[in-house]
Design a protein around this motif. Structure first.
Motif, PDB file in Angstrom:
ATOM      1  N   ALA A  17       0.859  -1.184   0.000  1.00  0.00           N
ATOM      2  CA  ALA A  17       0.000   0.000   0.000  1.00  0.00           C
ATOM      3  C   ALA A  17       0.894   1.233   0.000  1.00  0.00           C
ATOM      4  O   ALA A  17       1.838   1.308   0.796  1.00  0.00           O
ATOM      5  CB  ALA A  17      -0.920   0.013   1.217  1.00  0.00           C
ATOM      6  N   ILE A  18       0.599   2.170  -0.892  1.00  0.00           N
ATOM      7  CA  ILE A  18       1.403   3.384  -1.036  1.00  0.00           C
ATOM      8  C   ILE A  18       0.479   4.588  -0.965  1.00  0.00           C
ATOM      9  O   ILE A  18      -0.608   4.587  -1.562  1.00  0.00           O
ATOM     10  CB  ILE A  18       2.174   3.388  -2.380  1.00  0.00           C
ATOM     11  N   PRO A  70      -7.977   5.669   3.859  1.00  0.00           N
ATOM     12  CA  PRO A  70      -7.009   5.325   4.903  1.00  0.00           C
ATOM     13  C   PRO A  70      -5.569   5.439   4.428  1.00  0.00           C
ATOM     14  O   PRO A  70      -5.272   5.255   3.234  1.00  0.00           O
ATOM     15  CB  PRO A  70      -7.366   3.872   5.238  1.00  0.00           C
ATOM     16  N   ALA A  71      -4.681   5.751   5.353  1.00  0.00           N
ATOM     17  CA  ALA A  71      -3.248   5.793   5.071  1.00  0.00           C
ATOM     18  C   ALA A  71      -2.710   4.374   4.970  1.00  0.00           C
ATOM     19  O   ALA A  71      -3.348   3.421   5.437  1.00  0.00           O
ATOM     20  CB  ALA A  71      -2.534   6.565   6.185  1.00  0.00           C
ATOM     21  N   PRO A  72      -1.523   4.178   4.358  1.00  0.00           N
ATOM     22  CA  PRO A  72      -0.966   2.825   4.226  1.00  0.00           C
ATOM     23  C   PRO A  72      -0.872   2.059   5.547  1.00  0.00           C
ATOM     24  O   PRO A  72      -1.202   0.873   5.606  1.00  0.00           O
ATOM     25  CB  PRO A  72       0.422   3.077   3.625  1.00  0.00           C
ATOM     26  N   PHE A  75      -9.315  11.486  -5.302  1.00  0.00           N
ATOM     27  CA  PHE A  75      -9.847  10.801  -4.127  1.00  0.00           C
ATOM     28  C   PHE A  75      -9.548   9.317  -4.274  1.00  0.00           C
ATOM     29  O   PHE A  75      -9.906   8.701  -5.282  1.00  0.00           O
ATOM     30  CB  PHE A  75     -11.352  11.036  -3.990  1.00  0.00           C
ATOM     31  N   ALA A  76      -8.886   8.742  -3.283  1.00  0.00           N
ATOM     32  CA  ALA A  76      -8.509   7.336  -3.336  1.00  0.00           C
ATOM     33  C   ALA A  76      -9.677   6.450  -2.916  1.00  0.00           C
ATOM     34  O   ALA A  76     -10.606   6.907  -2.228  1.00  0.00           O
ATOM     35  CB  ALA A  76      -7.304   7.094  -2.429  1.00  0.00           C
ATOM     36  N   PRO A  77      -9.652   5.176  -3.310  1.00  0.00           N
ATOM     37  CA  PRO A  77     -10.720   4.253  -2.907  1.00  0.00           C
ATOM     38  C   PRO A  77     -10.898   4.224  -1.390  1.00  0.00           C
ATOM     39  O   PRO A  77      -9.928   4.163  -0.640  1.00  0.00           O
ATOM     40  CB  PRO A  77     -10.216   2.910  -3.438  1.00  0.00           C
ATOM     41  N   GLY A  78     -12.151   4.280  -0.962  1.00  0.00           N
ATOM     42  CA  GLY A  78     -12.474   4.301   0.458  1.00  0.00           C
ATOM     43  C   GLY A  78     -12.937   5.653   0.951  1.00  0.00           C
ATOM     44  O   GLY A  78     -13.595   5.745   1.994  1.00  0.00           O
ATOM     45  N   ALA A  79     -12.604   6.721   0.224  1.00  0.00           N
ATOM     46  CA  ALA A  79     -13.022   8.067   0.642  1.00  0.00           C
ATOM     47  C   ALA A  79     -14.536   8.196   0.545  1.00  0.00           C
ATOM     48  O   ALA A  79     -15.165   7.677  -0.376  1.00  0.00           O
ATOM     49  CB  ALA A  79     -12.342   9.117  -0.223  1.00  0.00           C
TER      50      ALA A  79
END
Length: 346
Positions: free
Chosen positions: A29-30, A191-193, A38-42
């Motif tokens: 995860a990076i 979420p963060a890595p 917007f990344a997946p999960g937002a």
């Protein structure tokens, strides 16, 4: 290098988390930073922009002038505000894929706003334990308009730990679901890595994480290998994985082995390795595989290996089968940013 390793550090100048089993990279995860809007999960509050008649979907206006696409248009009207969650990665020039089904993920459970009920992971097979977890969830819900999915990690966790997480997720889920009016806005970031590692890599529990500096050399080397098209397989066989704009093309070669069983062995090796390769490379969409030539009878054996390999992958994958030209087709959800984009931006 034996055992499980959870490694936290940096790669391509970004925060990252890696999970290795016996020294072999299994998860990565990076932090996308500004690479995607917007990344997946937002989770966001958006506004319906345009209904697409005949296609069953709507375009949704998102913060910062971004546009999303929601497949379900049931009961929606133009100008309406709604809560949506990013559930994939958009191709260049396309709208961000969205879902109206919100999932607030934790390590032991998932809260599902406006979808009541308690479901327990099928991986938890002990009926007594399943009943205990279901009763725990129902008691904490206490009639609130929310549901719970109890994850497999809860099977061996202490009850008070699971209960604490459920209570926190329920409070967050209900706060978000009640915040459905107002201008377009980001309500919960992806979420963060490190959070992804804690939340989703249950097998990493108890691993001793490294928490600063670059990721170790063996992880960096594995990531560098993933940036090449060639995948080395046992017995001198190899595969070429080449993403294009339309699809991911894969070719399998037996190498110098000309024995009667060489083709089937190479194909099975690729089938077992393929979920890991697609996951770590961040590839999805349509995948077309040109396997080494085998008989129609051996195709059945190969399909069983593919089904077995993708069963535990976690991503939504549909095996479509063989074409008239002898190619194998499958589709995999685009749920990750391609690894090549991180390297390009580094």
């Amino acid at each position: 290098m034996k055992g499980n390793q959870l490694l936290l550090g940096q790669i391509f100048g970004r925060d990252a988390a890696a999970y290795c089993v016996d020294g072999r990279l299994q998860e990565l995860a990076i932090d996308p930073g500004a690479l995607v809007a917007f990344a997946p999960g937002a989770i966001l509050r958006g506004k319906v922009n345009r209904l697409l008649k005949g296609q069953g979907g709507v375009f949704v206006t998102l913060p910062d002038g971004e546009s999303g696409y929601l497949r379900d248009r049931s009961g929606l009207r133009e100008g309406q505000t709604l809560l949506v969650q990013v559930n994939g990665v958009a191709e260049e020039g396309k709208a961000i894929p969205l879902s109206s089904r919100l999932l607030i993920r934790g390590r032991y459970c998932i809260a599902t706003p406006d979808r009541p009920g308690v479901n327990v992971s099928r991986s938890i097979r002990d009926s007594e334990r399943r009943d205990e977890l279901r009763s725990l969830g129902e008691g904490l819900l206490a009639g609130r308009s929310c549901g719970l999915i109890i994850r497999s990690a809860a099977d061996i966790a202490a009850e008070d730990v699971v209960a604490d997480e459920i209570a926190q997720l329920l409070d967050l889920a209900l706060a978000i679901s009640n915040d459905d009016t107002g201008p377009v806005e980001l309500l919960l970031d992806a979420p963060a890595p490190a959070d992804i590692a804690w939340r989703d890599w249950a097998d990493a529990e108890g691993a001793d994480p490294r928490q600063d500096g670059p990721l170790p050399d063996h992880v960096a080397d594995a990531i560098a290998d993933l940036l090449h098209t060639t995948v080395l397989l046992p017995g001198g066989a190899r595969a070429e994985i080449e993403p294009t704009r339309a699809l991911v093309a894969i070719d399998v070669n037996t190498g110098r082995d000309t024995s009667p069983a060489a083709a089937l062995k190479a194909n099975i090796a690729l089938a077992r390795e393929l979920p890991r390769q697609l996951r770590l490379r961040g590839l999805g969409g349509q995948v077309v595989i040109d396997f080494a030539p085998i008989s129609k009878r051996e195709r059945g054996t190969l399909e069983q290996e593919l089904k077995k390999a993708f069963r535990s992958d976690g991503a939504d994958t549909a095996l479509s089968g063989w074409t008239q030209l002898g190619l194998f087709e499958l589709s995999r959800k685009r749920d990750r940013i391609p690894l090549s984009l991180f390297a390009k931006e580094a």
